[in-house]
Scaffold this active site. Structure first.
Site, PDB file in Angstrom:
ATOM      1  N   GLU A  47       0.823  -1.204   0.000  1.00 49.59           N
ATOM      2  CA  GLU A  47       0.000   0.000   0.000  1.00 49.59           C
ATOM      3  C   GLU A  47       0.862   1.260   0.000  1.00 49.59           C
ATOM      4  OE1 GLU A  47      -2.262  -2.932   2.756  1.00 49.59           O
ATOM      5  OE2 GLU A  47      -0.234  -2.660   1.957  1.00 49.59           O
ATOM      6  N   ALA A 148      10.500 -36.459  -8.126  1.00 50.43           N
ATOM      7  CA  ALA A 148      10.653 -36.743  -9.550  1.00 50.43           C
ATOM      8  C   ALA A 148      10.723 -38.249  -9.713  1.00 50.43           C
ATOM      9  CB  ALA A 148      11.922 -36.086 -10.096  1.00 50.43           C
ATOM     10  N   GLY A 296       7.354 -40.175   3.544  1.00 51.07           N
ATOM     11  CA  GLY A 296       6.378 -40.981   4.265  1.00 51.07           C
ATOM     12  C   GLY A 296       6.168 -40.501   5.685  1.00 51.07           C
TER      13      GLY A 296
END
Length: 361
Positions: A47, A148, A296
């Site tokens: 702002e 991945a 996990g």
């Protein structure tokens, strides 16, 4: 508001422990007079930047901001007061501020006679600020688990080799995720097998433009990190989490240690204690890059907020799976995910999903 959301995203990776915020100021005629975003923690809020650009044109105008203007004095003054001082007549915000110290800006503005409207494009703005909002509401870092894998779900071949399952395009995207996170976490298995560096390198940006994440190695027995490890170079700060009773004399003076209780069930450390300790260090977002065991443990602790899987069009047939030891023994216990995005990156497919919590069923 969409412009303000786009502006806010420019601060990702630089503002923590503060949120990312964007602001657009319109003059009395509804024409854009200024815009800004929170660039860095300790710097001017969105702002204030937008008001500075707008100057006198802000008087009688409208401020459109992605987060309810703050109402407290920290390293900078309250944005609600800055809007009042500038003569803003209308404020439109997307998401209410959930923090007890900063909330109340909308009420302050209304009491001063400013017209205030909230909830505009709230879902879109919240998605761009998901890490900070999660941390503010749950007092722990937001956790994104990245992995991945081959198309049959293997993160390495049977002999342990894993470089490279995915393409350069996918790996570059991972560096983008690192640059946006406050901390990157791996486990002892990954530290031993890969000797990872865990720094962020973003194409098109210099090192000074990238805020490096804290590198965290979860090494309960203090046996994986050795002198000369790549994670110990001077690129970024490193923290090694070890068990309270671990013999870690060889690491004293080499790297800061975080001693934690062991997990109540199974091997490793208490994940909740780890996240609590990181939150106390101003970590608000975590990129979990650990292997199957650590992933996990996080899932078993209900401590994963988003999953990003990079799937390569490769079949390995054997080797470790992407996830192990999550406490799931039957299909009824399966963790259901909601896929929120799919995208091609070179030859690979990136799938982004979020857990479906019980209350969402």
């Amino acid at each position: 508001m969409r412009r303000a959301i786009d502006l806010a995203a420019r601060g990702l990776g630089h503002t923590s422990p503060n949120p990312v915020v964007g602001c657009v100021v319109l003059d009395e005629r509804g024409e854009q007079a200024g815009e800004g975003w929170h660039r860095r923690a300790g710097g001017p809020h969105a702002e204030v930047e937008a008001l500075r650009q707008a100057g006198d044109r802000a008087r009688g105008g409208t401020a459109v901001v992605t987060l309810e203007p703050c109402n407290h004095t920290g390293r900078t003054g309250p944005c609600a007061q800055a809007l009042l001082d500038a003569g803003i007549a209308h404020v439109v915000y997307a998401v209410a501020d959930p923090t007890p110290t900063a909330t109340g800006g909308a009420q302050t503005l209304r009491r001063a006679g400013v017209e205030v409207a909230g909830g505009v494009l709230a879902a879109e703005a919240a998605a761009g600020n998901e890490a900070w909002l999660t941390a503010a509401r749950h007092r722990r870092p937001f956790v994104l688990w990245k992995y991945a894998a081959s198309l049959d779900g293997r993160v390495a071949a049977a002999d342990g080799t894993s470089r490279w399952i995915t393409s350069a395009a996918a790996r570059a995207d991972v560096h983008r995720l690192r640059a946006q996170a406050d901390a990157v976490i791996v486990g002892s298995g990954t530290a031993r097998a890969d000797d990872p560096h865990l720094g962020a390198r973003v194409t098109g940006l210099t090192d000074t433009d990238v805020t490096q994440p804290l590198r965290v190695v979860v090494d309960s027995r203090a046996s994986a990190v050795k002198p000369g490890a790549r994670v110990l170079d001077g690129t970024a700060a490193t923290l090694v989490a070890v068990a309270e009773d671990a013999e870690a004399g060889h690491l004293e003076g080499l790297v800061p240690l975080l001693r934690l209780p062991r997990a109540a069930h199974g091997p490793g450390l208490d994940i909740t204690a780890l996240l609590t300790a990181l939150y106390a260090r101003d970590v608000r977002s975590v990129l979990l890059e650990g292997g199957p065991t650590l992933a996990g443990a996080f899932l078993a602790a209900n401590s994963v907020d988003k999953v990003v899987g990079y799937l390569a069009p490769v079949l390995l047939g054997a080797g470790p799976a992407a996830l192990g030891g999550a406490g799931i023994t039957t299909i009824d216990q399966a963790l259901r995910l909601d896929v929120v995005d799919t995208r091609r990156l070179g030859p690979d497919l990136r799938v982004t999903a979020v857990p479906v919590r019980p209350e969402e069923n």
